[in-house]
Design a protein around this motif. Structure first.
Motif, PDB file in Angstrom:
ATOM      1  N   UNK A 347      48.868  35.028  43.924  1.00 51.16           N
ATOM      2  CA  UNK A 347      47.622  35.195  44.674  1.00 51.16           C
ATOM      3  C   UNK A 347      47.135  33.867  45.239  1.00 51.16           C
ATOM      4  N   UNK A 348      47.482  32.762  44.576  1.00 54.14           N
ATOM      5  CA  UNK A 348      47.136  31.448  45.118  1.00 54.14           C
ATOM      6  C   UNK A 348      47.850  31.239  46.454  1.00 54.14           C
ATOM      7  N   UNK A 349      49.088  31.687  46.524  1.00 55.69           N
ATOM      8  CA  UNK A 349      49.871  31.533  47.748  1.00 55.69           C
ATOM      9  C   UNK A 349      49.316  32.396  48.879  1.00 55.69           C
ATOM     10  N   UNK A 350      48.882  33.611  48.549  1.00 53.46           N
ATOM     11  CA  UNK A 350      48.445  34.534  49.603  1.00 53.46           C
ATOM     12  C   UNK A 350      46.965  34.400  49.945  1.00 53.46           C
ATOM     13  N   UNK A 351      46.131  34.103  48.937  1.00 55.00           N
ATOM     14  CA  UNK A 351      44.692  34.080  49.145  1.00 55.00           C
ATOM     15  C   UNK A 351      44.105  32.670  49.223  1.00 55.00           C
ATOM     16  N   UNK A 352      44.872  31.679  48.778  1.00 49.55           N
ATOM     17  CA  UNK A 352      44.337  30.333  48.658  1.00 49.55           C
ATOM     18  C   UNK A 352      43.753  30.136  47.269  1.00 49.55           C
ATOM     19  N   UNK A 353      43.784  28.907  46.771  1.00 46.82           N
ATOM     20  CA  UNK A 353      43.352  28.643  45.401  1.00 46.82           C
ATOM     21  C   UNK A 353      41.901  29.035  45.129  1.00 46.82           C
ATOM     22  N   UNK A 354      40.932  28.698  45.991  1.00 50.04           N
ATOM     23  CA  UNK A 354      39.536  29.044  45.660  1.00 50.04           C
ATOM     24  C   UNK A 354      39.313  30.536  45.436  1.00 50.04           C
ATOM     25  N   UNK A 355      39.835  31.377  46.344  1.00 50.75           N
ATOM     26  CA  UNK A 355      39.632  32.811  46.179  1.00 50.75           C
ATOM     27  C   UNK A 355      40.411  33.345  44.990  1.00 50.75           C
ATOM     28  N   UNK A 356      41.629  32.875  44.791  1.00 48.62           N
ATOM     29  CA  UNK A 356      42.435  33.356  43.666  1.00 48.62           C
ATOM     30  C   UNK A 356      41.791  32.977  42.334  1.00 48.62           C
ATOM     31  N   UNK A 357      41.247  31.778  42.250  1.00 54.06           N
ATOM     32  CA  UNK A 357      40.582  31.344  41.018  1.00 54.06           C
ATOM     33  C   UNK A 357      39.323  32.172  40.784  1.00 54.06           C
ATOM     34  N   UNK A 358      38.540  32.403  41.834  1.00 53.40           N
ATOM     35  CA  UNK A 358      37.328  33.213  41.689  1.00 53.40           C
ATOM     36  C   UNK A 358      37.670  34.626  41.230  1.00 53.40           C
ATOM     37  N   UNK A 359      38.731  35.200  41.787  1.00 48.83           N
ATOM     38  CA  UNK A 359      39.148  36.538  41.382  1.00 48.83           C
ATOM     39  C   UNK A 359      39.560  36.559  39.907  1.00 48.83           C
ATOM     40  N   UNK A 360      40.262  35.524  39.492  1.00 51.47           N
ATOM     41  CA  UNK A 360      40.707  35.440  38.096  1.00 51.47           C
ATOM     42  C   UNK A 360      39.515  35.344  37.152  1.00 51.47           C
ATOM     43  N   UNK A 361      38.565  34.478  37.479  1.00 51.93           N
ATOM     44  CA  UNK A 361      37.380  34.320  36.639  1.00 51.93           C
ATOM     45  C   UNK A 361      36.548  35.600  36.616  1.00 51.93           C
ATOM     46  N   UNK A 362      36.408  36.237  37.761  1.00 53.16           N
ATOM     47  CA  UNK A 362      35.567  37.433  37.851  1.00 53.16           C
ATOM     48  C   UNK A 362      36.055  38.563  36.951  1.00 53.16           C
ATOM     49  N   UNK A 363      37.333  38.591  36.669  1.00 53.41           N
ATOM     50  CA  UNK A 363      37.869  39.647  35.817  1.00 53.41           C
ATOM     51  C   UNK A 363      37.683  39.418  34.334  1.00 53.41           C
ATOM     52  N   UNK A 364      37.188  38.244  33.954  1.00 51.74           N
ATOM     53  CA  UNK A 364      37.104  37.898  32.539  1.00 51.74           C
ATOM     54  C   UNK A 364      35.865  38.484  31.866  1.00 51.74           C
ATOM     55  N   UNK A 365      35.961  38.692  30.581  1.00 53.81           N
ATOM     56  CA  UNK A 365      34.786  39.000  29.764  1.00 53.81           C
ATOM     57  C   UNK A 365      34.136  37.691  29.324  1.00 53.81           C
ATOM     58  N   UNK A 366      32.942  37.787  28.778  1.00 57.72           N
ATOM     59  CA  UNK A 366      32.247  36.594  28.294  1.00 57.72           C
ATOM     60  C   UNK A 366      33.091  35.858  27.249  1.00 57.72           C
ATOM     61  N   UNK A 367      33.585  36.596  26.268  1.00 59.10           N
ATOM     62  CA  UNK A 367      34.335  35.963  25.184  1.00 59.10           C
ATOM     63  C   UNK A 367      35.627  35.325  25.689  1.00 59.10           C
ATOM     64  N   UNK A 368      36.281  35.993  26.633  1.00 60.48           N
ATOM     65  CA  UNK A 368      37.557  35.459  27.112  1.00 60.48           C
ATOM     66  C   UNK A 368      37.355  34.158  27.870  1.00 60.48           C
ATOM     67  N   UNK A 369      36.367  34.101  28.739  1.00 64.63           N
ATOM     68  CA  UNK A 369      36.174  32.868  29.506  1.00 64.63           C
ATOM     69  C   UNK A 369      35.710  31.733  28.592  1.00 64.63           C
ATOM     70  N   UNK A 370      34.932  32.046  27.563  1.00 63.01           N
ATOM     71  CA  UNK A 370      34.529  30.997  26.619  1.00 63.01           C
ATOM     72  C   UNK A 370      35.746  30.473  25.857  1.00 63.01           C
ATOM     73  N   UNK A 371      36.698  31.365  25.546  1.00 64.48           N
ATOM     74  CA  UNK A 371      37.925  30.912  24.894  1.00 64.48           C
ATOM     75  C   UNK A 371      38.747  30.018  25.798  1.00 64.48           C
ATOM     76  N   UNK A 372      38.843  30.388  27.084  1.00 67.13           N
ATOM     77  CA  UNK A 372      39.570  29.542  28.032  1.00 67.13           C
ATOM     78  C   UNK A 372      38.878  28.188  28.212  1.00 67.13           C
ATOM     79  N   UNK A 373      37.562  28.208  28.159  1.00 64.16           N
ATOM     80  CA  UNK A 373      36.800  26.967  28.304  1.00 64.16           C
ATOM     81  C   UNK A 373      37.062  26.036  27.115  1.00 64.16           C
TER      82      UNK A 373
END
Length: 381
Positions: A347-373
């Motif tokens: 998706x980084x290749x097709x959408x560009x890094x900013x949009x692909x990263x936003x899409x990835x983050x948007x799919x996360x739950x609170x607990x999951x993103x805190x774990x990644x952080x």
């Protein structure tokens, strides 16, 4: 109030057959389930729908197991939407499907996460809109079928996803051309935005009282609609616990809002002579609404919650942490996309890094993103 008083002509409802029941990818009709019933099931079984259980409504997962999550809020919206649609004689499965999917595009941390993602995208000339992201989820990110990507929902549900709460310009969003941007959405979609307001207004008052951030006395003094029911319930149940009296008042407040929405929507439709779906679509303004008197009471209640709950010091720390987590991970992954799982890189290749990263983050739950952080912080130490 009786069902007959407010029931609209059948022509006002979306039909189970016709253009709005069609799908992008041809599928044979089900032997006993109409199209919108199938949409409802596909939404409920979607992974993105299940993840709503781990996403903030107002209070984070750390606060209490008793407070609403984005999922339980969605279920409450769906229950009210069904009641309104059934009473008005509209397409109940369509209204319920739209209620179930209306928040599926929300990122972790509720509106705070949405604002943080939007702010992060702006320097790249992009925006984050949870309605448009919801459309991307059901058309692309959900992968449950061998023959196509997405859930292959009906045109009626996809139109309602993007139009239930706002209107989009065809000039600014040419990619949405198939969704009749020059027409009003059907009543089944129009009512979702008002029902959403009703659901969170009463639920947030409940959770705010439960959390001890709001007091019954202050709510009764500053929220007229609540006071109208609180005082009679105090008189009726003088020996009951305050919480139980509060519950009785809140139920009646919710019922008053819903009853007003039903009556006012029917009144507006009939007054406008918009007695068919086509007439509703071509009307100059949306017809699903509260009466002016009830709308004023709603605005007063929302202003109270905004001041005393949403912007309260008790919730400020969580908002600051959420903004920091989203902003930090977004920037780190945009600068170095290889930090994300390999499955995100196409998706980084097709959408560009900013949009692909936003899409990835948007799919996360609170607990999951805190774990990644936490993982990111460990890697930086």
């Amino acid at each position: 109030m009786t069902d007959d008083i407010h029931r609209l002509p059948a022509a006002c409802a979306v039909s189970n057959e016709g253009p709005l029941s069609e799908r992008q990818h041809l599928e044979p009709p089900h032997s006993y389930r109409p199209a919108f019933d199938r949409d409802r099931a596909r939404i409920i079984h979607a992974r993105a729908f299940r993840r709503l259980a781990g996403k903030t409504q107002v209070f984070t997962h750390r606060s209490s197991d008793h407070f609403r999550s984005r999922l339980t809020h969605t279920m409450e919206v769906a229950q009210i939407a069904r009641t309104v649609a059934a009473t008005l004689g509209l397409n109940e499965p369509l209204a319920e499907s739209l209620a179930l999917v209306h928040d599926i595009g929300h990122p972790p941390f509720g509106h705070t996460g949405e604002h943080a993602l939007d702010k992060a995208l702006r320097p790249y000339g992009l925006r984050f809109d949870h309605n448009l992201h919801a459309l991307r989820i059901v058309e692309y990110f959900e992968t449950s079928y061998a023959g196509f990507r997405g859930l292959n929902l009906t045109l009626g549900v996809r139109e309602g996803i993007i139009k239930h709460s706002r209107d989009y310009s065809a000039v600014e969003h040419p990619e949405l051309a198939e969704y009749f941007l020059d027409l009003r959405p059907p009543l089944e979609a129009q009512l979702i935005d008002v029902v959403d307001e009703i659901a969170y207004l009463t639920a947030d008052l409940d959770d705010g009282i439960e959390a001890g951030i709001l007091s019954l006395e202050e709510a009764a003094s500053r929220v007229t609609l609540f006071r109208q029911f609180w005082e009679p319930m105090l008189a009726k149940y003088p020996d009951a616990r305050d919480k139980l009296v509060f519950n009785e008042a809140l139920k009646r407040m919710l019922n008053a809002l819903v009853g007003d929405l039903i009556a006012e929507t029917a009144r507006r439709v009939e007054s406008a002579g918009a007695l068919s779906l086509d007439a509703i679509r071509h009307h100059p303004e949306r017809l699903a609404a509260l009466s002016p008197e009830m709308e004023a009471l709603r605005v007063e209640a929302k202003a109270f919650l905004s001041e005393r709950l949403y912007r309260s010091p008790e919730l400020a720390e969580g908002r600051s942490e959420a903004e920091k987590v989203v902003a930090t991970l977004f920037q780190a992954w945009v600068e170095e996309p290889s930090r994300m799982p390999a499955g995100q890189l196409p998706d980084v290749e097709t959408e560009g890094a900013p949009r692909a990263v936003a899409d990835y983050i948007a799919g996360m739950t609170d607990l999951y993103i805190l774990g990644r952080y936490e993982e990111f912080l460990d890697s930086e130490r």
